[in-house]
Design an enzyme around this catalytic site. Structure first.
Site, PDB file in Angstrom:
ATOM      1  N   SER A  22      53.367  43.490  24.674  1.00 29.25           N
ATOM      2  CA  SER A  22      52.998  43.401  26.091  1.00 29.25           C
ATOM      3  C   SER A  22      53.825  44.361  26.938  1.00 29.25           C
ATOM      4  CB  SER A  22      53.155  41.963  26.603  1.00 29.25           C
ATOM      5  OG  SER A  22      54.464  41.491  26.346  1.00 29.25           O
ATOM      6  N   ASN A 108      59.857  31.651  26.922  1.00 25.13           N
ATOM      7  CA  ASN A 108      58.801  30.896  27.605  1.00 25.13           C
ATOM      8  C   ASN A 108      59.170  30.547  29.047  1.00 25.13           C
ATOM      9  OD1 ASN A 108      57.609  31.111  25.162  1.00 25.13           O
ATOM     10  ND2 ASN A 108      57.703  28.936  24.614  1.00 25.13           N
ATOM     11  N   THR A 153      21.126  37.752  63.019  1.00 29.71           N
ATOM     12  CA  THR A 153      20.958  36.739  61.963  1.00 29.71           C
ATOM     13  C   THR A 153      19.842  37.272  61.081  1.00 29.71           C
ATOM     14  OG1 THR A 153      19.317  35.450  63.190  1.00 29.71           O
ATOM     15  CG2 THR A 153      21.619  34.804  63.500  1.00 29.71           C
ATOM     16  N   HIS A 154      19.922  37.025  59.795  1.00 30.69           N
ATOM     17  CA  HIS A 154      18.948  37.569  58.826  1.00 30.69           C
ATOM     18  C   HIS A 154      18.846  39.085  58.928  1.00 30.69           C
ATOM     19  CE1 HIS A 154      17.535  33.357  58.570  1.00 30.69           C
ATOM     20  NE2 HIS A 154      17.642  33.390  59.879  1.00 30.69           N
ATOM     21  N   SER A 275      28.521  65.272  50.162  1.00 30.57           N
ATOM     22  CA  SER A 275      27.699  65.332  48.955  1.00 30.57           C
ATOM     23  C   SER A 275      27.801  66.723  48.363  1.00 30.57           C
ATOM     24  CB  SER A 275      26.256  65.008  49.319  1.00 30.57           C
ATOM     25  OG  SER A 275      25.367  65.562  48.361  1.00 30.57           O
ATOM     26  N   LYS A 281      25.271  65.514  54.377  1.00 29.94           N
ATOM     27  CA  LYS A 281      25.665  64.121  54.158  1.00 29.94           C
ATOM     28  C   LYS A 281      27.102  63.824  54.594  1.00 29.94           C
ATOM     29  CE  LYS A 281      23.747  61.137  52.330  1.00 29.94           C
ATOM     30  NZ  LYS A 281      23.286  60.840  50.958  1.00 29.94           N
ATOM     31  N   GLU A 288      32.201  51.563  50.519  1.00 34.21           N
ATOM     32  CA  GLU A 288      31.427  51.263  49.302  1.00 34.21           C
ATOM     33  C   GLU A 288      32.356  50.921  48.139  1.00 34.21           C
ATOM     34  OE1 GLU A 288      27.368  53.913  49.922  1.00 34.21           O
ATOM     35  OE2 GLU A 288      29.121  54.878  49.104  1.00 34.21           O
ATOM     36  N   LYS A 323      48.724  38.569  32.785  1.00 37.38           N
ATOM     37  CA  LYS A 323      49.385  39.670  33.486  1.00 37.38           C
ATOM     38  C   LYS A 323      48.484  40.812  33.927  1.00 37.38           C
ATOM     39  CE  LYS A 323      53.597  38.470  31.292  1.00 37.38           C
ATOM     40  NZ  LYS A 323      52.849  37.372  30.610  1.00 37.38           N
TER      41      LYS A 323
HETATM   42  N1  ARG Z   1      54.965  38.392  26.339  1.00 35.99           N
HETATM   43  C1  ARG Z   1      55.000  36.964  26.362  1.00 35.99           C
HETATM   44  C2  ARG Z   1      54.098  36.447  27.495  1.00 35.99           C
HETATM   45  O1  ARG Z   1      53.793  37.189  28.334  1.00 35.99           O
HETATM   46  C3  ARG Z   1      56.396  36.493  26.568  1.00 35.99           C
HETATM   47  C4  ARG Z   1      56.656  35.109  26.060  1.00 35.99           C
HETATM   48  C5  ARG Z   1      56.636  35.089  24.573  1.00 35.99           C
HETATM   49  N2  ARG Z   1      56.909  33.780  24.083  1.00 35.99           N
HETATM   50  C6  ARG Z   1      56.630  33.454  22.804  1.00 35.99           C
HETATM   51  N3  ARG Z   1      56.890  32.248  22.462  1.00 35.99           N
HETATM   52  N4  ARG Z   1      56.099  34.319  21.973  1.00 35.99           N
HETATM   53  O2  ARG Z   1      53.735  35.304  27.536  1.00 35.99           O
END
Ligand code: ARG
Length: 459
Positions: A22, A108, A153-154, A275, A281, A288, A323
Site C-alpha cells: 500500500s 491496526n 420550475t421544470h 474548440s 466556440k 462540465e 484509502k
Molecule cells: N496497509 C494496512 C492498511 O491500510 C495497514 C495495516 C496492516 N495491518 C495488518 N494486520 N496487516 O490497512
C-alpha cells in the site's frame, strides 16, 4: 525488511508483494504516521516502557526522517506500507533501539489513528474552501440584489425572482454542507491508538498522554470497534458526495445560463476553453468537468460502504481499500471547490437580458391570479380566468404587459387600473415578500442570515 517475516520459511512471491503493498498510495500518510509515532514514543518513555533516553533517541530519529521526507532527500519507497517504511528507516538511523517503537502498538490501531489524523486535516481544509465559496456567492448576491431574473420550475420560466435570492439558494446548500462536515469532524475526533491489534494491550500505557499530544477530543472505548471502524471515512464521503451534487447542480445552471440560448451569464475567458475545429466556440469545460467529476466521489462512497458491510470483527485487510477512494475524493472535492470559487468570482452577468427574459413566457400570470384572489375571487376561479387571459395573449401574440385595462375587464370586471402595474416583472418579484421569498428586502434578509451563519467558518 518485512515487519512480520520471522514466521515464514519462504519469502513472498514478487507478484504477491506488488498486490499486497500500500506504500504507493499510503505514503501520503507519512506526516501523520510520524506525528503519531512521536506521540507514542513520548508516552512509552513517560510510562516507563522504554527509558527517557531511548524515547529521546527514537523521537530524534523520527523527526529527522520527517524533515528528510519533507525536503525530498528521502524518497518514500521500498517497503510494504508507510508504517514499515518509517520503522525500517528508523532502525537504520538509530539502530536496535528503533525496534522498541512498536511496543504496545499494532499497525491496526496505527493505521486507524493515521487515517483519523489525515481525514481531520482534510475536513479543516474542505471547510475553509467551502466557506470561501459561500463568501463569493454572498458577494455576488450583494452585487446583484438590485436585479431580477427568471425563476424556473421544470426548466420553464415560472416567476421572476431577485438575483440575490438565486445565489442565496446555493449558499444555503453549501452552508448545510459546512454544518455537515463540522458535525463529521466532531464525531470522528476520537483516538483509536492504544487498541493495539484488536484486544487492547497488556502494557501499562497511558492513552490520555497520546490523546492530548495528538489533539483528539476523546479516546475510543472499545478496541475491537476502534481498529475496524471506518465510519468516519464513509461519513466524509457522504458529505463530499452531497457537496459535489450541489456543485454539479450549480454547474448545470452555469452551462445553461452561459449558453447563447439563455445568455444570462458570461464565463470569464480565463475559465473558458475553445474548440480545435470551430473557431467561434467558447466552451464551459470547467463546469462540465466538475459536473462529471461528481460521479467519482459518489462512486467512492458506494465503494467504501460495500467494502465494509460484510466484514467480521475486527480488522481485515479489506480496510486497506479505504484509502485510494478517499484520497481521490478529497483531491477531487478540493480542486472542484477552489476552481469554482475562482470562476464564479470572475463571472459577469447580462442583467438586462435576464430582466427581459424574466418577463417572457407569461411569467407574471400568477400575479394576475393573486390579484383577483385578493379581490375576493376564489383562487381556483382566479386561476381559470387568468388561464383564459394567457390563452388570449398567445392568440394575439402579445405579452401580459401589453394588455389594456379593457382587455383585462373583458375577462373579469374585478380588474381595476392597478392591475397594469401588478403584471410588470419587477412588481412580480417584489410582491413575494414572505420570509425567504423573491422580493429585494426578503433576499437582503436572506443574505444577512447567511453571512451571520457563515461567520464561524471564516478564519
Ligand atoms: N496497509 C494496512 C492498511 O491500510 C495497514 C495495516 C496492516 N495491518 C495488518 N494486520 N496487516 O490497512
Amino acid at each position: 525488511m518485512k515487519l512480520w517475516e520471522g514466521r515464514f520459511d519462504k519469502p513472498t512471491a514478487a507478484d504477491a508483494d506488488v498486490f499486497n503493498e500500500s506504500l504507493s498510495f499510503d505514503k501520503k500518510l507519512y506526516r501523520v504516521d510520524i506525528t503519531a509515532s512521536i506521540a507514542h514514543a513520548t508516552m512509552l518513555g513517560a510510562c516507563g516502557m522504554i527509558t527517557q533516553e531511548e524515547s529521546a533517541v527514537i523521537i530524534d530519529g523520527l523527526t529527522s526522517i520527517l524533515s528528510d521526507v519533507e525536503t525530498g532527500s528521502l524518497p518514500v519507497q521500498g517497503a510494504e506500507d508507510i508504517h514499515s517504511f518509517v520503522e525500517n528507516e528508523l532502525v537504520s538511523r538509530v539502530g536496535q533501539v528503533g525496534k522498541k517503537l512498536h511496543t504496545a502498538r499494532s499497525r491496526n490501531d496505527q493505521v486507524a489513528t493515521d487515517m483519523r489524523l489525515y481525514v481531520r486535516e482534510s475536513l479543516d481544509k474542505v471547510q475553509s474552501l467551502l466557506a470561501a465559496l459561500v463568501d463569493t456567492l454572498c458577494s455576488l448576491a450583494s452585487a446583484n440584489v438590485k436585479y431580477v431574473m427568471p425563476g424556473f420550475t421544470h426548466l420553464r420560466k415560472a416567476q421572476p425572482i431577485n438575483c440575490a435570492q438565486y445565489f442565496n439558494a446555493y449558499s444555503e446548500m453549501f452552508l448545510r454542507d459546512l454544518d455537515r462536515f463540522a458535525a463529521c469532524r466532531a464525531r470522528m475526533n476520537v483516538m483509536p491508538l492504544g487498541s493495539a491489534a484488536l484486544a487492547g494491550t497488556s502494557y501499562p500505557i497511558n492513552r490520555e498522554i497520546t490523546r492530548e499530544l495528538l489533539h483528539f477530543d476523546s479516546i475510543s472505548q472499545n478496541s475491537l470497534d476502534a481498529v475496524s471502524d471506518r465510519d468516519f471515512i464513509a461519513e466524509y464521503l457522504f458529505c463530499a458526495s452531497l457537496t459535489m451534487m450541489h456543485l454539479s447542480r450549480l454547474c448545470e445552471d452555469t452551462i445553461l445560463y452561459t449558453s447563447d440560448e439563455f445568455g444570462y451569464w458570461v464565463i470569464p475567458d480565463e475559465y473558458s476553453t475553445g474548440s480545435s475545429i470551430m473557431p467561434q466556440k467558447k466552451n464551459p469545460d470547467i463546469p462540465e468537468l466538475v459536473r462529471g467529476k461528481s460521479g467519482r466521489v459518489l462512486g467512492h462512497l458506494t465503494a467504501i460502504l460495500t467494502a465494509i458491510k460484510g466484514l467480521p470483527l475486527a480488522y481485515n485487510k479489506d480496510l486497506q481499500e479505504d484509502k485510494e477512494g478517499f484520497f481521490d475524493a478529497e483531491t477531487t472535492l478540493c480542486n472542484c471547490l477552489s476552481i469554482y470559487t475562482a470562476m464564479m468570482s470572475k463571472m459577469t452577468f447580462n442583467v438586462n437580458r435576464m430582466y427581459d427574459a424574466a418577463g417572457e413566457g407569461y411569467a407574471t400570470a400568477t400575479d394576475i391570479a393573486d390579484y383577483l384572489a385578493k379581490k375576493g375571487i376564489p383562487f381556483r376561479d382566479a386561476h381559470a380566468i387568468t388561464g383564459k387571459i394567457v390563452r388570449y395573449c398567445i392568440e394575439k401574440n402579445k405579452p401580459l404587459t401589453a394588455l389594456s385595462l379593457k382587455e383585462f375587464r373583458d375577462a373579469s370586471d374585478a380588474f381595476d387600473e392597478d392591475v397594469l402595474s401588478a403584471v410588470t416583472t419587477r412588481a412580480s418579484a417584489e410582491a413575494r415578500n414572505s420570509v425567504g421569498g423573491s422580493s429585494r428586502s426578503a433576499a437582503k434578509a436572506g443574505l444577512l442570515s447567511i453571512k451571520r451563519r457563515l461567520k464561524k467558518y471564516l478564519n
